[in-house]
Design a protein around this motif. Sequence first.
Motif, PDB file in Angstrom:
ATOM      1  N   LYS A 152       0.842  -1.194   0.000  1.00 52.95           N
ATOM      2  CA  LYS A 152       0.000   0.000   0.000  1.00 52.95           C
ATOM      3  C   LYS A 152       0.882   1.250   0.000  1.00 52.95           C
ATOM      4  O   LYS A 152       1.878   1.303   0.702  1.00 52.95           O
ATOM      5  CB  LYS A 152      -0.887   0.001   1.241  1.00 52.95           C
ATOM      6  N   GLY A 153       0.513   2.214  -0.802  1.00 52.08           N
ATOM      7  CA  GLY A 153       1.263   3.462  -0.842  1.00 52.08           C
ATOM      8  C   GLY A 153       2.365   3.482  -1.884  1.00 52.08           C
ATOM      9  O   GLY A 153       3.026   4.498  -2.068  1.00 52.08           O
ATOM     10  N   THR A 154       2.576   2.366  -2.584  1.00 48.90           N
ATOM     11  CA  THR A 154       3.572   2.361  -3.660  1.00 48.90           C
ATOM     12  C   THR A 154       3.163   3.386  -4.716  1.00 48.90           C
ATOM     13  O   THR A 154       1.988   3.532  -5.024  1.00 48.90           O
ATOM     14  CB  THR A 154       3.633   0.964  -4.314  1.00 48.90           C
ATOM     15  N   GLY A 155       4.151   4.083  -5.253  1.00 52.88           N
ATOM     16  CA  GLY A 155       3.853   5.066  -6.291  1.00 52.88           C
ATOM     17  C   GLY A 155       3.206   4.391  -7.489  1.00 52.88           C
ATOM     18  O   GLY A 155       3.468   3.225  -7.791  1.00 52.88           O
ATOM     19  N   MET A 156       2.345   5.147  -8.173  1.00 50.42           N
ATOM     20  CA  MET A 156       1.571   4.545  -9.265  1.00 50.42           C
ATOM     21  C   MET A 156       2.441   4.203 -10.469  1.00 50.42           C
ATOM     22  O   MET A 156       2.142   3.251 -11.199  1.00 50.42           O
ATOM     23  CB  MET A 156       0.464   5.528  -9.673  1.00 50.42           C
ATOM     24  N   ILE A 157       3.499   4.961 -10.681  1.00 48.85           N
ATOM     25  CA  ILE A 157       4.398   4.656 -11.794  1.00 48.85           C
ATOM     26  C   ILE A 157       5.041   3.288 -11.548  1.00 48.85           C
ATOM     27  O   ILE A 157       5.109   2.435 -12.443  1.00 48.85           O
ATOM     28  CB  ILE A 157       5.491   5.747 -11.928  1.00 48.85           C
ATOM     29  N   GLU A 158       5.476   3.062 -10.312  1.00 46.76           N
ATOM     30  CA  GLU A 158       6.103   1.791  -9.950  1.00 46.76           C
ATOM     31  C   GLU A 158       5.067   0.667  -9.962  1.00 46.76           C
ATOM     32  O   GLU A 158       5.361  -0.462 -10.373  1.00 46.76           O
ATOM     33  CB  GLU A 158       6.744   1.879  -8.567  1.00 46.76           C
ATOM     34  N   THR A 159       3.860   0.984  -9.499  1.00 41.05           N
ATOM     35  CA  THR A 159       2.803  -0.021  -9.487  1.00 41.05           C
ATOM     36  C   THR A 159       2.505  -0.494 -10.907  1.00 41.05           C
ATOM     37  O   THR A 159       2.380  -1.698 -11.164  1.00 41.05           O
ATOM     38  CB  THR A 159       1.520   0.571  -8.849  1.00 41.05           C
ATOM     39  N   ALA A 160       2.411   0.479 -11.806  1.00 40.13           N
ATOM     40  CA  ALA A 160       2.137   0.127 -13.199  1.00 40.13           C
ATOM     41  C   ALA A 160       3.273  -0.713 -13.771  1.00 40.13           C
ATOM     42  O   ALA A 160       3.039  -1.697 -14.471  1.00 40.13           O
ATOM     43  CB  ALA A 160       1.937   1.389 -14.030  1.00 40.13           C
ATOM     44  N   LEU A 161       4.504  -0.344 -13.435  1.00 36.72           N
ATOM     45  CA  LEU A 161       5.651  -1.129 -13.917  1.00 36.72           C
ATOM     46  C   LEU A 161       5.567  -2.561 -13.416  1.00 36.72           C
ATOM     47  O   LEU A 161       5.865  -3.505 -14.144  1.00 36.72           O
ATOM     48  CB  LEU A 161       6.960  -0.495 -13.439  1.00 36.72           C
ATOM     49  N   ALA A 162       5.142  -2.685 -12.151  1.00 39.90           N
ATOM     50  CA  ALA A 162       5.007  -4.035 -11.584  1.00 39.90           C
ATOM     51  C   ALA A 162       3.969  -4.843 -12.357  1.00 39.90           C
ATOM     52  O   ALA A 162       4.042  -6.068 -12.430  1.00 39.90           O
ATOM     53  CB  ALA A 162       4.629  -3.934 -10.104  1.00 39.90           C
ATOM     54  N   ALA A 163       3.006  -4.136 -12.937  1.00 41.26           N
ATOM     55  CA  ALA A 163       1.988  -4.804 -13.743  1.00 41.26           C
ATOM     56  C   ALA A 163       2.431  -4.923 -15.198  1.00 41.26           C
ATOM     57  O   ALA A 163       1.669  -5.370 -16.053  1.00 41.26           O
ATOM     58  CB  ALA A 163       0.674  -4.034 -13.656  1.00 41.26           C
ATOM     59  N   GLY A 164       3.638  -4.469 -15.472  1.00 40.55           N
ATOM     60  CA  GLY A 164       4.155  -4.571 -16.834  1.00 40.55           C
ATOM     61  C   GLY A 164       3.698  -3.441 -17.742  1.00 40.55           C
ATOM     62  O   GLY A 164       3.711  -3.572 -18.952  1.00 40.55           O
ATOM     63  N   VAL A 165       3.279  -2.319 -17.142  1.00 41.00           N
ATOM     64  CA  VAL A 165       2.811  -1.198 -17.953  1.00 41.00           C
ATOM     65  C   VAL A 165       3.749  -0.010 -17.725  1.00 41.00           C
ATOM     66  O   VAL A 165       3.976   0.392 -16.592  1.00 41.00           O
ATOM     67  CB  VAL A 165       1.374  -0.789 -17.562  1.00 41.00           C
ATOM     68  N   GLU A 166       4.280   0.517 -18.801  1.00 44.71           N
ATOM     69  CA  GLU A 166       5.145   1.675 -18.666  1.00 44.71           C
ATOM     70  C   GLU A 166       4.333   2.938 -18.874  1.00 44.71           C
ATOM     71  O   GLU A 166       3.669   3.112 -19.890  1.00 44.71           O
ATOM     72  CB  GLU A 166       6.281   1.632 -19.694  1.00 44.71           C
ATOM     73  N   ILE A 167       4.367   3.806 -17.884  1.00 41.25           N
ATOM     74  CA  ILE A 167       3.717   5.107 -18.006  1.00 41.25           C
ATOM     75  C   ILE A 167       4.822   6.137 -18.208  1.00 41.25           C
ATOM     76  O   ILE A 167       5.718   6.250 -17.379  1.00 41.25           O
ATOM     77  CB  ILE A 167       2.885   5.434 -16.748  1.00 41.25           C
ATOM     78  N   PRO A 168       4.793   6.862 -19.333  1.00 39.96           N
ATOM     79  CA  PRO A 168       5.901   7.802 -19.594  1.00 39.96           C
ATOM     80  C   PRO A 168       5.885   8.981 -18.628  1.00 39.96           C
ATOM     81  O   PRO A 168       4.814   9.446 -18.215  1.00 39.96           O
ATOM     82  CB  PRO A 168       5.619   8.272 -21.025  1.00 39.96           C
ATOM     83  N   VAL A 169       7.059   9.430 -18.246  1.00 45.25           N
ATOM     84  CA  VAL A 169       7.179  10.558 -17.318  1.00 45.25           C
ATOM     85  C   VAL A 169       8.333  11.467 -17.748  1.00 45.25           C
ATOM     86  O   VAL A 169       9.255  11.025 -18.425  1.00 45.25           O
ATOM     87  CB  VAL A 169       7.474  10.095 -15.865  1.00 45.25           C
TER      88      VAL A 169
END
Lengths: 455, 733
Positions: free
Chosen positions: B22-39
């Motif tokens: 809980k509280g993991t950043g969403m960029i990292e969360t998405a990466l954990a799901a295999g989704v890259e969100i550009p930043v």
Amino acid sequence: MTPSGLHEVLLRHADERDLTKRAEYEAVGGYRALTTALRTDPGELVESLLASGLRGRGGAGFPMGRKASFIPKPDQTPNPIYLTVNADESEPGTFKDRELMLRIPHAVIEGIVITCHAIGAETAFVYLRGEYATEFDVMAAALDEAHEAGYVGPGIAGTDTNVTIVIHRGAGAYICGEETALLESLEGKRGQPRSKPPFPAISGVYASPTLINNVETIATVPTIVGMGGEEYAKLGVENSAGTRLFSLSGNVVKGGNYELELGTPLRELIYDLGGGIPDGRALKAVIPGGSSVPVLTADEVDTALDFDAMAQAGTMLGSGAVIVIDERACMVQLGLRVAQFYMHESCGKCTPCREGTRWMVQILRKLEAGEAEQGELDLLLNVCDRILGNCLCPLGDAAAMPIASYVAKFREEYQRHIDEGGCPFGGESSLEGVVAPVDQHHAHLRGQIEVPIHA
Amino acid sequence: MSAPAVELVTVNVDGREVQVPKGTGMIETALAAGVEIPVFCYEPRLGPPVGACRMCLCEVEGMPKLQAACTLTAQDGMELRSAQTSAKAAEGQNAVLEFILLNHPLDCPDCDKGGECPLQDLTFRWGPSNTRMHFPKRTFEKPIPISPTISLDRERCILCYRCTRFSEGVSEDLQLVAAHRGAQSIITTFEEEPYRAHFSGNVTELCPVGALLPSTYRFRARPWEIDNTPTVCGLCPVGCNTWATTREGKVQRILSRNHPEVDDGWLCDKGRFTFDHLRAEDRLREPLVRVRRRGFEAVGYDDAVREVARGLREAGGSVAIAFSGGETVEQASALARLVRQGLGGDAAILPDDLDPAVDAFRAPLSAIRDAEICLVLGDEPVMERAPIVDLWLRAARRAGAEVVTVGPAGSVSTPPGSAAATSAELAGGGGSDELRDAGRRLREASRVAIVWSGDDHDSGRRAATLAASLGLGDGSGLYVLPRSPNGRGVAQAWYEAGEGRGFDPSGEEELGALIVSGDEAAYDPRVAQLAERARFVFATSMFTGDHTLWAHVVAPGTSYLERDGTVVNLEGRAQRQRRVVDPPHLDELELLARVGTELGVPIAPWAAEATVDDHAELAPRAQLEAPPEFAPAASTNGAGPGLELVVYRPLFSGPGVERVESLAFQRPAPEIELAHADAQARGIATGDTVTVGLNGSGRALRAAVRRKLRPGVARIAAEHADGLGSHVEVTKA
């Protein structure tokens, strides 16, 4: 519905007496609400604010009682709780807070102390627009008087309530009226909005719980305590309780601030109170809530001045600044002026607002000069659309919404600028008294547009 | 002790479920799901997210507007749709990218960032193929040298505020700021002064476009023609992990290579820009042998090796060695075995001689950030000795830790040279009220970091004594800062080659032979004195210097960028240094192997296959063999007339840095720091010219008044302290 015309609640007695003087203010019942409130349980006060239906008068219209209820109780937070009064009134067309501060400063101070008690704050900041020099003097003098009388400071009115009020002057940035940019500026940083969450109620000034309210909202608090929340809620209409100060300006005979019950028709304000359009000219459009809201056409002048009616008409009550525009106005020029304002005031933090507002100005300038190509009107609308909802704070929306509405409602006029290769008004259009800087007015000639763009 | 249970939450990203704390950043969360969100603006090392660039706009179930994913944290049941599955998010992202590119110049072919540019990459992947912007782009004067090492191109800047956030929230130098507003916003330095800060170069790596570039890399190389070699910086005892970029056999730049336990991806300007010393004009390229009283002759290696072997053999066991502390363990070991095993010598000058007791409190540097309370002892500014440690201490303070500094400029003010005495007081629960209070808080805390930064005698053992008495357990750490980059490894190599410590040669009447290893040793006045008493001196050094006057044989030395081997940092972490470029001559180890052959000591001419990874782990803690003795110590400061002078060694000093022109501006100004009370008593203000000296003879320096400095103490950088005694009188000139 109440009878038409003025309904002065906040400004009652302000015409008869000099309410900047504490004795005069007290003579008409001033500071009585404070004495009552300090002996009332803070929870009850918040309940009363909730019951009053008072919605924020700064522009967003968020219910004040609910906002106050988000503030943690003093025993729930290790940090001090702060009240911050947003007196950075800078929305074009808006001049109501300055009138309140100039004429009933003690009501503002009384409201601050009561609100502090309600939320458990001991320090309040008034973030005052930098250009408001006289307002500062009047507020500061009133604060001194309130101090002397023991309405502010330690152990107020014989209770154990302590409130310190600090008046902080801004440095001339529109963005600092946005609550989180205001907090940054108050902390001595560059005035740029913060990302939310965390909301100020949890982490505001100095990372402490902070309630932020507009001057008018705070000035209404003593009235609500005086008459009771439920009684206050009877003023106005459903979802829009109470009265509001409307700043009437533009092409109207008698501009100025008018305190009206919410729900009063726009027509009444403009024609019955404001004396209509000068020199028998025709009404063209009305900006009902400050320059950032979508425009209303002359046909929509019967819309009521309340939150729901405005929403139904596709616009907003905003800051209560009603700008009347007559038939002489070129809507492209109006769009350019408004866009230029927001470009100039964009803080530069988030991309869509920083880049988008500049692009809008570039396109509008080209349109006005009659040099735009077919398709660029749609490009303008698309740029607005791409700003809308994508920014960090509402400033980007504030630029995109009005411009998009001008194009939507006066599309033919915009199209003619393209088709005719210039402004159909020739040199005859006028935005005098609307939002235009005078020095730009004379350049509104076919092919001679010299609107400076800070490239 | 068990770690607190981590609450896992389930988040759905683009239809993929993932469980994260809980509280993991969403960029990292998405990466954990295999989704890259550009930043662009998002960089967790810079502090809380700001949501400025808006590149990461995503759709979140239940929220009407698109959200900047970087500002969100994982909550149970959250459903996030990125641009890959949400048309709305894709439109938002396209809008943002179009806005970013609106005024960004199309000069990629010309831009040094081209080919390794996040903006270029993301534009290729998600961006529009043409532009709808037909107006003149915003222009600025360019490039602006914001310092001799950094160039700023404001046209390329996309205002992500990474650089200013670094300056404000990481290095805390507060020098980079944003000025003006809206589309006219620019990055600039405060008051347009040069950006002069120990960590300034990091902004060139943080910049996601070609706006902030190292001036030394402008137009030097293209990404497809360079090699990046992973190595470890050899310029201070931190041992930051780095990439060395080479093109055609030449080092062109140094980048940080994030080791989260050591450097967190930061690198100081010394580590980043000193590489230019490789090309110094006075580099030695061939062995030199003295032929006449004052003359040298360049000779081949065969002759040099013969001459060295002869000189050492003739010393008859009376051999001493002076180390620099920058040698690899392998180099030091070869030298130590040559002296102790081959020649029967037992005398060495070791730049660092740290008691191994400190290893009982070994912890990664990153543990400083998590400490509740940090104690910094000693006279040497941490920033000048091991700059990364200063960053970790700042991070700790920002995270809420109390940082107690004890010293002449500390929050607890003590006289110079009193770290040992103070530590004894702290350990014994005595001292001033302030100190006793600090000691109590140190004992009560469960996570403590102690940093010892000074040259106090026996600091390792004293530091360990203090740590033991304060009961430092797991989660706490002791960091004694050595003087030299690999001083710990060198000392260890020396010990292992013989019986114990040996002895210090300083007291010797006469020496048969002296080996001077490296430029730092050759610069040491103590070594020069020793050389006067030696019949034969063999030195290795990169550059010419005074020692070329007194050495008999000088062999060219290598830089840390030119050799393979192991180095041990201040934590005790063994790391791998790699040969990034070939030296223009034989390296020391090869030379020593040949000398060894002559003297019958087998020495391998190359470092053995690496036993440590490129991301070296820290060895477990050593057992504290016996509770260290509690040794009372007296303050070493002596009374004297005038102000007591504290001399520190600035970071930007040493043989390498002094040869790098672009770093000249970083070297300490000729100034003397004065305590506020002392300055006031003398009518001196910051900026005044003062005369520093004794008995009328003195030199002119600029005064800098420091509120934190202890009255009666003046501080000065070593390079401006030449000829000044332990006490000076300071008068307004």
